[in-house]
Design an enzyme around this catalytic site. Structure first.
Site, PDB file in Angstrom:
ATOM      1  N   ALA A  94       0.865  -1.182   0.000  1.00  0.00           N
ATOM      2  CA  ALA A  94       0.000   0.000   0.000  1.00  0.00           C
ATOM      3  C   ALA A  94       0.902   1.233   0.000  1.00  0.00           C
ATOM      4  O   ALA A  94       2.088   1.152   0.337  1.00  0.00           O
ATOM      5  CB  ALA A  94      -0.919  -0.021   1.219  1.00  0.00           C
ATOM      6  N   TYR A  95       0.320   2.364  -0.335  1.00  0.00           N
ATOM      7  CA  TYR A  95       1.117   3.567  -0.570  1.00  0.00           C
ATOM      8  C   TYR A  95       0.809   4.662   0.440  1.00  0.00           C
ATOM      9  O   TYR A  95      -0.350   5.014   0.663  1.00  0.00           O
ATOM     10  CB  TYR A  95       0.880   4.053  -2.007  1.00  0.00           C
ATOM     11  CG  TYR A  95       1.408   3.033  -2.982  1.00  0.00           C
ATOM     12  CD1 TYR A  95       2.721   3.084  -3.410  1.00  0.00           C
ATOM     13  CD2 TYR A  95       0.619   1.965  -3.403  1.00  0.00           C
ATOM     14  CE1 TYR A  95       3.240   2.114  -4.253  1.00  0.00           C
ATOM     15  CE2 TYR A  95       1.124   0.991  -4.238  1.00  0.00           C
ATOM     16  CZ  TYR A  95       2.438   1.076  -4.664  1.00  0.00           C
ATOM     17  OH  TYR A  95       2.946   0.105  -5.478  1.00  0.00           O
TER      18      TYR A  95
END
Length: 153
Positions: free
Chosen positions: A27-28
């Protein structure tokens, strides 16, 4: 420096389950610059990536599970979940075959990392790898997180 080529793979001419596999969720925290967190089996990693396609700077820092879980509350976009199979190929290289899950189900890519730009440029991919999408922004994991599967599929 990370130097890799990425291919859009349609089908495999062998049983992929015969190879080692990692369950990956990433995830970012930021898309510009690219800052991501990744769980790969029981390893947790924070990665900062520079700009570029075929070659770009990359910095990795190990995280504890607790740090990963805290940071995961601050992510943007949709997490990218995939199974990564490690397939040995010619010249002591490894094809990383990613079979995506969840919202990206049906997507499969193959990546190969190289020690130099020269090695990346002279590499001739086996036919099963599929189309080279190394320079196509729509096939970056950041784009998958933001926009899902590219419409052209």
């Amino acid at each position: 420096m990370e130097i890799e080529r990425k291919f859009l793979t349609k089908e495999l001419p062998f049983d992929i389950t015969a190879y080692p596999c990692k369950a990956i969720t990433q995830a970012y925290l930021s898309f510009s610059p690219t800052i991501r967190i990744r769980r790969s089996n029981t390893d947790y990693i924070l990665t900062v990536k520079g700009k570029g396609h075929l070659a770009r700077e990359e910095f990795e820092l190990p995280l504890s599970e607790e740090e990963y879980n805290r940071l995961s509350l601050k992510t943007e976009g949709t997490p990218v979940c995939k199974k990564r199979y490690l397939v040995p190929i010619e010249e002591n290289l490894t094809a990383e075959v990613d079979i995506y899950e969840g919202e990206l189900q049906g997507l499969m890519t193959t990546e190969v990392e190289f020690s130099s730009m020269e090695a990346a440029e002279k590499f001739v991919a086996p036919a099963w790898f599929g189309r080279d999408v190394s320079e196509e922004k729509a096939y970056k994991n950041t784009s998958f997180s933001l926009y899902g599967i590219p419409k052209e599929l």
